[in-house]
Design an enzyme around this catalytic site. Structure first.
Site, PDB file in Angstrom:
ATOM      1  N   ASN A  95       9.876   1.896   7.467  1.00 31.81           N
ATOM      2  CA  ASN A  95       9.401   2.994   6.626  1.00 31.81           C
ATOM      3  C   ASN A  95       8.045   2.629   6.033  1.00 31.81           C
ATOM      4  O   ASN A  95       7.532   1.538   6.251  1.00 31.81           O
ATOM      5  CB  ASN A  95      10.447   3.342   5.557  1.00 31.81           C
ATOM      6  CG  ASN A  95      10.700   2.185   4.615  1.00 31.81           C
ATOM      7  OD1 ASN A  95       9.809   1.738   3.909  1.00 31.81           O
ATOM      8  ND2 ASN A  95      11.926   1.671   4.641  1.00 31.81           N
ATOM      9  N   ARG A  96       7.463   3.560   5.296  1.00 30.62           N
ATOM     10  CA  ARG A  96       6.068   3.406   4.878  1.00 30.62           C
ATOM     11  C   ARG A  96       5.875   2.605   3.599  1.00 30.62           C
ATOM     12  O   ARG A  96       4.770   2.523   3.074  1.00 30.62           O
ATOM     13  CB  ARG A  96       5.445   4.794   4.678  1.00 30.62           C
ATOM     14  CG  ARG A  96       5.356   5.596   5.945  1.00 30.62           C
ATOM     15  CD  ARG A  96       4.665   6.927   5.682  1.00 30.62           C
ATOM     16  NE  ARG A  96       4.874   7.836   6.778  1.00 30.62           N
ATOM     17  CZ  ARG A  96       4.144   7.826   7.892  1.00 30.62           C
ATOM     18  NH1 ARG A  96       3.177   6.942   8.050  1.00 30.62           N
ATOM     19  NH2 ARG A  96       4.396   8.690   8.853  1.00 30.62           N
TER      20      ARG A  96
END
Ligand code: FMN
Length: 409
Positions: free
Chosen positions: A215-216
């Protein structure tokens, strides 16, 4: 003069280096004196090309000093170094950072730095190229390893019209960091003697030796929590998926997957006064991890997912009476409603909610805007640097814990 600041009555040496941001230390001097501190300005010879000694003498608690040799004191550096409660260098030039890291003592400021056992705060400011030079990076790492607090520069307009990282941190941030050093000696609002466990970064769930589900999350908010908790006097363990520098009061355990994070956190949680679960833990992972790289010519693989261990829920289920558990809700819909649901479902004491769709908050950026949800209440903190958000949340949580008897004085 304010008497409520933790700086009241403290002796501060304010060192000023030769950089454009030297003019900002005039305002810093004013704020520190207004907080009730006794401030002794020490200016390098280069700084005098940017600012005047007279201004610092007029605003300081005693006349500014610019040399080892021309003061009334026979040994000015030892007096300044021994009496100081803290030494703040702002701006800390690349040159001062290098000389201090090397132990060079060739002017009044560097000699005072080498002659003190007080905490030292270096507020760095310089052009981006200088800040990113490997020698500066190495010197900063050396100073941090020795316990020096380095306030990193911010991104913005620099001298000469350039834009980039290198701009002196805001005066508010500098003052808050210095105040944080002394808040820990007042019990309430302090993390002195507390064990704090922080998680940071997004987990990576392997699919094969090359690929992962991720994820970011950049880990910036979690790392800021770890650094500020250490500044507030805590003994911190940071369990992180992104590399982070261990420093004064921070031990780092690097992990990759949700399972590894669970293992590290569950082994430590029982001994911990405060857990800040800032990491973005994957909810799902691939059920099967291929031992070899999945080949394109075999066609699109079917990846079957299974849930990862729910670390926050686990921590909530085994939470000791004297532990504060802080979870995070990084959401794209209604973060506060989700935070309230999470608070109850996971038995957390606080959930920090933020909307990750906002361009200036959440993943990867340096700023955040959060709502702290607890009990039946909530408090919204305005957009601020992630380090400021961390300081505010930690102060709030510590005060709550003392007030509600979760922690005793
Ligand atoms: C116009 C000008 C601006 C400067 N700004 C900075 C700066 O922001 N940061 C920095 O590290 N050095 C800066 N320098 C370089 C320092 O002044 C130089 O390294 C000096 O030796 C620093 O001395 P000091 O560390 O004893 O104060 C600047 C130099 C000039 C001429």
């Amino acid at each position: 003069m304010s008497t409520s600041s933790s700086l009241n009555g403290k002796r501060i040496v304010l060192g000023v280096g030769g950089g454009i941001a030297a003019y900002k230390s005039i305002e810093l001097l004013r704020r520190l004196v207004d907080s009730g501190a006794f401030v002794s300005p020490v200016l390098t010879q280069s700084s005098l090309k940017f600012v005047g000694e007279t201004t610092f003498s007029a605003l300081g608690s005693e006349p500014a000093r610019t040399s080892l040799w021309d003061s009334g004191d026979p040994i000015p550096h030892t007096r300044l170094g021994q009496q100081a409660d803290v030494i703040v260098v702002s701006p800390a030039t690349a040159d001062l950072i290098a000389r201090y890291a090397a132990g060079i003592a060739d002017d009044l400021l560097t000699t005072t730095l080498v002659a003190t056992s007080a905490p030292v705060v270096m507020v760095a400011a310089m052009h981006t190229e200088m800040w990113q030079h490997p020698s500066v990076e190495d010197n900063i790492a050396t100073l941090r390893r020795r316990g020096v607090i380095v306030i990193e520069p911010e991104t913005g307009r620099l001298a000469g019209g350039d834009i980039g990282v290198g701009r002196l941190a805001t005066i508010e941030r500098v003052v808050a960091t210095i105040e944080g050093l002394f808040i820990k000696s007042n019990k309430s609002g302090s993390l002195s003697g507390k064990k704090v466990l922080v998680t940071a970064g997004g987990t990576r769930e392997a699919i094969d030796p090359v690929r992962y589900i991720g994820n970011r999350s950049s880990g910036k908010q979690g790392i800021a929590f770890a650094e500020q908790a250490a500044n507030f006097g805590a003994e911190v363990t940071l369990v992180s998926t992104v590399p982070a520098a261990a420093g004064r009061g921070v031990e780092v355990i690097e992990v990759e997957s949700a399972q590894e994070m669970f293992d590290a956190v569950s082994a430590l949680a029982g001994e911990t006064d405060l857990v800040v679960m800032a990491a973005a833990v994957a909810d799902f992972r691939s059920k099967i991890i291929s031992p070899t790289k999945i080949k394109k010519n075999n066609g699109a693989p079917q990846i079957v997912l299974e849930p990862t261990p729910d670390i926050l829920a686990y921590l909530g289920s085994v939470k000791p009476k004297n532990q504060v558990l802080v979870g995070f809700a990084a959401e794209t819909g209604d973060p506060e409603a989700e935070a309230r649901r999470k608070l109850k479902a996971k038995n957390a004491d606080f959930v920090v909610a933020n909307n990750v769709l906002e361009h200036d908050a959440g993943f990867a950026v340096d700023t955040n805007r959060v709502t702290l949800v607890f009990g039946d209440s909530q408090v919204t903190l305005a957009l601020a640097d992630k380090r400021d958000i961390a300081s505010k949340v930690l102060s709030f949580v510590a005060e709550w814990a003392f007030k509600n008897g979760v922690w005793s004085e």
